[in-house]
Scaffold this active site. Structure first.
Site, mmCIF file in Angstrom:
data_model
loop_
_atom_site.group_PDB
_atom_site.id
_atom_site.type_symbol
_atom_site.label_atom_id
_atom_site.label_comp_id
_atom_site.label_asym_id
_atom_site.label_seq_id
_atom_site.Cartn_x
_atom_site.Cartn_y
_atom_site.Cartn_z
ATOM 1 N N HIS A 294 0.843 -1.202 0.000
ATOM 2 C CA HIS A 294 0.000 0.000 0.000
ATOM 3 C C HIS A 294 0.875 1.247 0.000
ATOM 4 O O HIS A 294 0.534 2.246 -0.614
ATOM 5 C CB HIS A 294 -0.922 0.020 1.223
ATOM 6 C CG HIS A 294 -2.131 -0.834 1.084
ATOM 7 N ND1 HIS A 294 -3.146 -0.554 0.202
ATOM 8 C CD2 HIS A 294 -2.493 -1.972 1.729
ATOM 9 C CE1 HIS A 294 -4.085 -1.480 0.302
ATOM 10 N NE2 HIS A 294 -3.711 -2.351 1.218
ATOM 11 N N GLU A 358 -5.145 -2.222 12.786
ATOM 12 C CA GLU A 358 -6.264 -2.266 11.846
ATOM 13 C C GLU A 358 -6.582 -3.717 11.477
ATOM 14 O O GLU A 358 -7.723 -4.162 11.555
ATOM 15 C CB GLU A 358 -5.896 -1.474 10.598
ATOM 16 C CG GLU A 358 -6.940 -1.536 9.490
ATOM 17 C CD GLU A 358 -6.434 -0.950 8.189
ATOM 18 O OE1 GLU A 358 -7.276 -0.615 7.339
ATOM 19 O OE2 GLU A 358 -5.197 -0.836 8.005
ATOM 20 N N HIS A 359 -5.571 -4.456 11.033
ATOM 21 C CA HIS A 359 -5.718 -5.873 10.691
ATOM 22 C C HIS A 359 -4.870 -6.713 11.642
ATOM 23 O O HIS A 359 -3.727 -6.361 11.927
ATOM 24 C CB HIS A 359 -5.247 -6.160 9.262
ATOM 25 C CG HIS A 359 -5.953 -5.380 8.209
ATOM 26 N ND1 HIS A 359 -5.393 -4.277 7.598
ATOM 27 C CD2 HIS A 359 -7.170 -5.548 7.640
ATOM 28 C CE1 HIS A 359 -6.239 -3.803 6.699
ATOM 29 N NE2 HIS A 359 -7.325 -4.542 6.716
#
Length: 460
Positions: A294, A358-359
């Protein structure tokens, strides 16, 4: 089909956190957490140059956003188009800002049939999960003559931000619009930058058409957020703004919160992988790289198996050469990545909670026993065959999640994010009389005699 790409040598920090008295390990982890926290002062050199060119002086990202929002609020469409030209290089008019329905249909007509079929299957997965968790009205009758209801009403109009800088993201359209549709939202407006990866991208436009979205606008950044919040002739105001974006989009959403609702203040994507000796090092490395590409994206491995850590490091080096975005992933691993050696599984869970990622991906023999010990994560993926990419694209829960440690208090996007709750209360005369004195007593203690009188006048 992978191809070999020349990627310079990469480095990723390793942290031995096994010694609880090690100040060096504690400081390294604290510095990494700070890097991932929501910040309003990090901007690229190109961003600083563009700011100077557009505004004629050096401004912080927050100052840029405040200026843009103020101008769009006061000048409407004129300011929206002006900033779209100066920041995105697209000269549009009030008539060309919105993508014509014919263009949406045309994009759908030329789209890869395989993509359209895939969208249909993913839509079913998302809708099935979101429908199952959707809040329903609840009514109780605690005693005769009393009816208490918690009702849920869909937000009428929602705006969705879809990124379009370095890649096209039809998945973001699905992961935001489908939950909104399940909730019963009447109107959905999508904004995307006027770029080949944004509002001019065939796949993105085809996805919108396949989902029945008719409002798509060629604008992005803080100016699009401001337009959706305040409304203008070319883009009517919405009630809630959701979806990811760059720093300026995130700051703009934060700025307009209160005028409209927002989903979250999102930063760089992040994952923590907890793995033990049963994990496949190649799998683990691929999961770390999936977030790192990302760019910026944070990827952290926490394990208590030293040999696995060494194997994953070797796999990262090997797999980087197979990625088209390997150079970006390498930089992200260097800036935001870490391989952390924990004392044991319990310590790994403690470290994970301190990051509130987040994950969270747990690749261990018994992942269910570990997830029960972890309180703070946006989305968790259990087992060796449940990569985060499943959640990014097809599983069912939305991939729009809080980042930067905000999972300690914030939740991911879901169909329920598009509902407004409210209570409905009904008493008959007998039920009112039974509770009247309690209300009167408290009201009089607070000096609110009119409140008390509104009860007594009905029971005298």
């Amino acid at each position: 089909m992978f191809r070999i790409v020349a990627v310079p040598e990469f480095s990723i920090q390793t942290v031995d956190a096994r010694d609880p008295s090690s100040s060096e390990a504690a400081e390294t982890l604290a510095a990494l957490r700070e890097k991932l926290s929501p910040r309003g002062d990090l901007v690229s050199p190109r961003g600083r140059e563009l700011t100077l060119k557009v505004f004629g002086k050096a401004l912080s990202p927050i100052e840029v956003v405040e200026t843009i929002c103020k101008d769009v609020q006061s000048q409407g469409t004129e300011a929206l188009l002006r900033y779209t030209k100066s920041l995105d290089g697209a000269e549009l008019t009030a008539d060309t800002l919105r993508v014509p329905e014919e263009d949406l249909k045309a994009a759908h007509a030329v789209a890869d049939p395989k993509l359209i079929e895939t969208i249909g299957r993913i839509r079913d997965n998302i809708a099935t999960f979101q429908s199952a968790i959707l809040h329903r009205d609840v009514t109780i009758t605690p005693r005769p003559g009393v009816s208490l209801t918690q009702r849920y009403v869909p937000i009428p109009r929602v705006g969705i931000c879809v990124p379009g800088g370095a890649a096209a993201y039809p998945s973001t359209v699905m992961m935001t619009a489908i939950p909104a549709q399940v909730a019963g939202v009447d109107e959905i407006a999508v904004v995307a930058p006027p770029t080949p990866f944004g509002a001019y991208n065939t796949d993105m436009l085809a996805t919108c058409h396949e989902l029945g979205i008719k409002e798509v606008y060629r604008c992005g950044g803080a100016q699009a957020v401001a337009a959706m919040a305040y409304g203008c002739d070319a883009l009517p105001a919405v009630d809630k703004i959701v979806g990811p974006g760059n720093l300026f989009v995130a700051l703009a959403k934060k700025h307009v919160f209160g005028t409209v609702d927002i989903d979250s203040f999102a930063g760089p994507s992040e994952v923590i992988v907890i793995a033990d000796e049963s994990a496949n090092a190649a799998f683990v490395a691929s999961d770390l790289l999936a977030q790192a590409e990302h760019s910026p994206g944070s990827a952290i491995l926490i394990t208590w198996d030293e040999s696995l850590l060494t194997s994953v490091q070797a796999e990262l080096s090997r797999q980087l050469g197979e990625l088209e975005r390997g150079d970006l992933a390498r930089d992200a691993l260097s800036d935001f990545g870490a391989l952390v050696l924990a004392r044991d599984a319990d310590h790994a869970c403690e470290l994970t909670d301190s990051f509130a990622p987040e994950h969270l991906q747990i690749e261990t023999r018994e992942p269910e026993s570990l997830i029960a010990k972890i309180r703070h994560s946006g989305a968790a993926f259990l087992g060796h065959h449940t990569p985060v990419a499943l959640g990014d694209y097809a599983a069912g829960p939305s991939h729009v999640l809080p980042t930067g440690g905000t999972c300690r208090w914030a939740a991911g996007l879901s169909a329920n994010s598009f509902l407004r709750s409210g209570s409905v209360t009904q008493f008959d005369q007998s039920a009112l009389s039974a509770i009247a004195q309690d209300v009167i007593t408290v009201a009089e203690k607070e000096g609110l005699t009119a409140h008390a009188r509104s009860i007594s006048i009905r029971t005298e």
